[in-house]
Design a protein around this motif. Structure first.
Motif, short mmCIF file in Angstrom:
data_model
loop_
_atom_site.label_atom_id
_atom_site.label_comp_id
_atom_site.label_asym_id
_atom_site.label_seq_id
_atom_site.Cartn_x
_atom_site.Cartn_y
_atom_site.Cartn_z
N VAL A 395 -4.38 14.99 -8.63
CA VAL A 395 -5.67 15.36 -8.03
C VAL A 395 -6.21 14.22 -7.17
CG1 VAL A 395 -8.10 15.81 -8.57
CG2 VAL A 395 -6.30 17.10 -9.73
N ALA A 396 -5.99 12.98 -7.59
CA ALA A 396 -6.46 11.83 -6.80
C ALA A 396 -5.88 11.86 -5.39
CB ALA A 396 -6.10 10.52 -7.49
N LEU A 397 -4.61 12.20 -5.27
CA LEU A 397 -3.98 12.26 -3.95
C LEU A 397 -4.57 13.39 -3.11
CD1 LEU A 397 -1.85 11.42 -1.90
CD2 LEU A 397 -0.21 12.89 -3.10
N ILE A 398 -4.74 14.56 -3.71
CA ILE A 398 -5.30 15.69 -2.97
C ILE A 398 -6.73 15.40 -2.52
CG2 ILE A 398 -5.95 18.13 -3.13
CD1 ILE A 398 -3.67 18.44 -5.20
N ALA A 399 -7.54 14.85 -3.42
CA ALA A 399 -8.92 14.53 -3.09
C ALA A 399 -9.01 13.46 -2.00
CB ALA A 399 -9.68 14.08 -4.34
N TRP A 400 -8.09 12.49 -2.03
CA TRP A 400 -8.05 11.45 -1.00
C TRP A 400 -7.84 12.06 0.38
CZ3 TRP A 400 -3.84 9.69 2.06
CH2 TRP A 400 -4.09 8.49 2.77
N LEU A 401 -7.02 13.09 0.46
CA LEU A 401 -6.77 13.76 1.73
C LEU A 401 -7.96 14.62 2.17
CD1 LEU A 401 -3.08 14.92 1.08
CD2 LEU A 401 -3.82 13.08 2.61
N LEU A 402 -8.71 15.16 1.22
CA LEU A 402 -9.77 16.11 1.56
C LEU A 402 -11.12 15.45 1.85
CD1 LEU A 402 -9.14 19.00 -1.03
CD2 LEU A 402 -8.75 19.06 1.44
N ILE A 403 -11.51 14.45 1.09
CA ILE A 403 -12.87 13.93 1.17
C ILE A 403 -13.08 13.14 2.46
CG2 ILE A 403 -14.58 12.41 0.09
CD1 ILE A 403 -13.29 13.10 -2.61
N ASN A 404 -13.98 13.62 3.31
CA ASN A 404 -14.30 12.97 4.57
C ASN A 404 -15.75 13.31 4.94
OD1 ASN A 404 -14.54 12.02 7.22
ND2 ASN A 404 -12.42 12.51 7.72
N PRO A 405 -16.72 12.57 4.40
CA PRO A 405 -18.13 12.92 4.64
C PRO A 405 -18.52 12.94 6.11
CG PRO A 405 -17.93 11.34 2.85
CD PRO A 405 -16.58 11.44 3.49
N GLU A 406 -17.97 12.03 6.89
CA GLU A 406 -18.34 11.97 8.31
C GLU A 406 -17.88 13.24 9.04
OE1 GLU A 406 -18.61 8.05 6.59
OE2 GLU A 406 -16.91 9.44 6.63
N ALA A 407 -16.67 13.71 8.75
CA ALA A 407 -16.19 14.95 9.37
C ALA A 407 -17.01 16.15 8.91
CB ALA A 407 -14.71 15.15 9.04
N THR A 408 -17.40 16.13 7.64
CA THR A 408 -18.20 17.24 7.10
C THR A 408 -19.56 17.34 7.78
OG1 THR A 408 -17.11 17.28 4.95
CG2 THR A 408 -19.39 18.04 5.03
N THR A 409 -20.27 16.23 7.90
CA THR A 409 -21.61 16.29 8.50
C THR A 409 -21.53 16.66 9.98
OG1 THR A 409 -21.50 13.88 8.78
CG2 THR A 409 -22.70 14.71 6.87
N ALA A 410 -20.47 16.22 10.66
CA ALA A 410 -20.30 16.61 12.06
C ALA A 410 -20.09 18.11 12.17
CB ALA A 410 -19.12 15.86 12.67
N SER A 411 -19.32 18.67 11.25
CA SER A 411 -19.07 20.10 11.25
C SER A 411 -20.35 20.88 10.94
CB SER A 411 -18.00 20.44 10.22
OG SER A 411 -17.83 21.83 10.07
N PHE A 412 -21.13 20.40 9.97
CA PHE A 412 -22.37 21.08 9.61
C PHE A 412 -23.36 21.06 10.77
CE2 PHE A 412 -21.98 20.26 4.74
CZ PHE A 412 -20.94 21.17 4.69
N ALA A 413 -23.41 19.95 11.49
CA ALA A 413 -24.36 19.82 12.59
C ALA A 413 -24.09 20.83 13.70
CB ALA A 413 -24.32 18.41 13.15
#
Length: 429
Positions: A395-413
């Motif tokens: 799970v640590a490897l999968i989460a490392w690939l997924l978690i990207n707060p900067e990309a998320t906030t850009a998408s939400f905006a």
């Protein structure tokens, strides 16, 4: 009238006590596991089922409690939850069957479901985003303090006065907290969002729920919750039956993983907060740190199963438990960072509810089956902990690939409804 500068930290103290009692109320079943199985004639799998029953009503209670924060002050939501915990301990004073224990633990789940999310939401209302890591880590580590304080005390009460006494004492202490909180607790006034989402009013919930960062944090939280629920239900009997320690020794040794959790989480949170304040990206300072801790913890747990009982095994056991719990400090901070303020309480509740329900519903029961089917109880436990470590590594490897707060906030905006000039932010956060 301006609140005292110490008021936010008093609230942190009270919320930490809230979490202390929450996890002591959860953990008392594990401390009493051996005499309960003996007195009520339960098999390991039946006990595992009873331990998991707390999570059966988690989804409904957890999500309902989280979204209640959009309508009611956190102070009163916390009060109701603590009263439910206290009342849920009382049936254990007269329970004589497996069914009664299951029902009592299911009732506890109604109060426990929203507890973590509500406590963090209440904490966030007193601190800005850049200052949240340390207070959040202190509140979340109330779980560890609960085990540390409860372990020797409950072990003493069970040995000297019977296992039912432990449930009675915790019920009384929880009600005492309720009285103090009703008199002294209050609501924070921090309503500001992080700069990247300050202009975002709302994001459609399907987009919030399917976002890569939210999914990465949720599966990470799930793998950590598997470890927490297994340790809560099975660490005391593992120390007694699997490793051969005495009841008194097990009472003290149970505190070691939680003490390790406190030290590692506070250090990790401090470093993460300093990096955030220096302008390091959230993906690195929060996301990579939590996934690194999860992966190293999983590796330590696997390594622990290859050793004979002794100091090194206990050290790896403690690190394997303690490091991954950093997820429960940094993941909520990431979710709060990327989520519009008006939707924060609900999303924190979904995160905690999904992670805990998925883990708690099967992990203790699955461990019980492995203990029953092992060539010896020690081998059954070793298999269970090895599977847990492998899960957290993956799970640590999968989460490392997924978690990207900067990309998320850009998408939400790009896709959310923006706050129009002059429009006030939502009153309730």
């Amino acid at each position: 009238m301006q609140p005292s500068p110490w008021k936010p930290w008093y609230i942190v103290f009270m919320l930490t006590l809230f979490m202390v009692l929450a996890f002591a109320d959860r953990a008392v079943l594990g401390f009493a596991a051996v005499p309960i199985m003996r007195d009520l004639n339960m098999s390991p799998s039946e006990f595992g089922l009873a331990a998991g029953a707390m999570y059966w009503l988690y989804p409904v209670a957890g999500i309902a409690g989280g979204f209640a924060l959009n309508r009611y002050p956190a102070k009163w939501v916390l009060t109701v939850l603590a009263v439910i915990w206290a009342l849920s301990q009382l049936p254990m004073l007269w329970a004589t069957t497996h069914t009664e224990v299951v029902m009592a633990r299911a009732l506890l789940g109604i109060g426990e479901g929203p507890a973590f999310a509500v406590a963090l939401h209440a904490c966030f209302k007193w601190f800005e985003d850049k200052d949240r890591a340390m207070p959040t880590s202190i509140v979340s580590e109330g779980a560890a303090f609960g085990i540390i304080f409860a372990s020797p005390v409950v072990a003493y009460l069970i040995a000297g006065y019977g296992w039912r006494t432990g449930f009675a004492v915790l019920a009384a202490l929880t009600l005492l907290w309720v009285v103090v909180w009703m008199i002294t607790g209050s609501e924070g006034k921090v309503q500001t969002a992080t700069p990247r989402v300050a202009e975002v009013k709302r994001v459609p919930y399907p987009k919030l729920l399917l976002d890569r960062t939210f999914l990465g944090n949720t599966i990470a939280g799930f793998s950590v919750a598997c470890g927490i629920t297994i340790f809560l239900a099975w660490l005391p009997p593992y120390l007694l039956k699997g490793l051969g320690y005495s009841t008194t020794q097990a009472g003290w040794l149970t505190t070691l993983p939680w003490l390790t959790s406190i030290v590692l989480v506070l250090i990790g949170s401090f470093v993460s907060q300093k990096l955030i304040q220096k302008g390091v990206s959230s993906r690195l300072s929060r996301g990579w740190m939590l996934t690194g801790a999860l992966g190293l913890g999983g590796f330590s747990t696997i390594a622990m199963t290859q050793l004979q009982p002794g100091a090194l095994q206990l050290l790896l056991l403690s690190i394997g438990f303690g490091l991954p719990t950093l997820v429960w400090t940094l993941s909520p901070a990431i979710i709060a960072e990327v989520t519009p303020v008006a939707q924060r309480g609900g999303m924190l509740a979904v995160f905690a509810t999904v992670a805990n329900t998925a883990a708690g519903s099967f992990a203790p029961y699955f461990m019980g089956i492995l203990v029953e089917r092992g060539a010896t109880q020690a081998q059954g436990y070793a298999t269970g902990f090895m599977i847990l470590g492998a899960l957290q590594l993956g799970v640590a490897l999968i989460a490392w690939l997924l978690i990207n707060p900067e990309a998320t906030t850009a998408s939400f905006a790009k896709t959310s409804t923006a706050v129009t000039p002059g429009e006030a932010a939502p009153a309730q956060a």
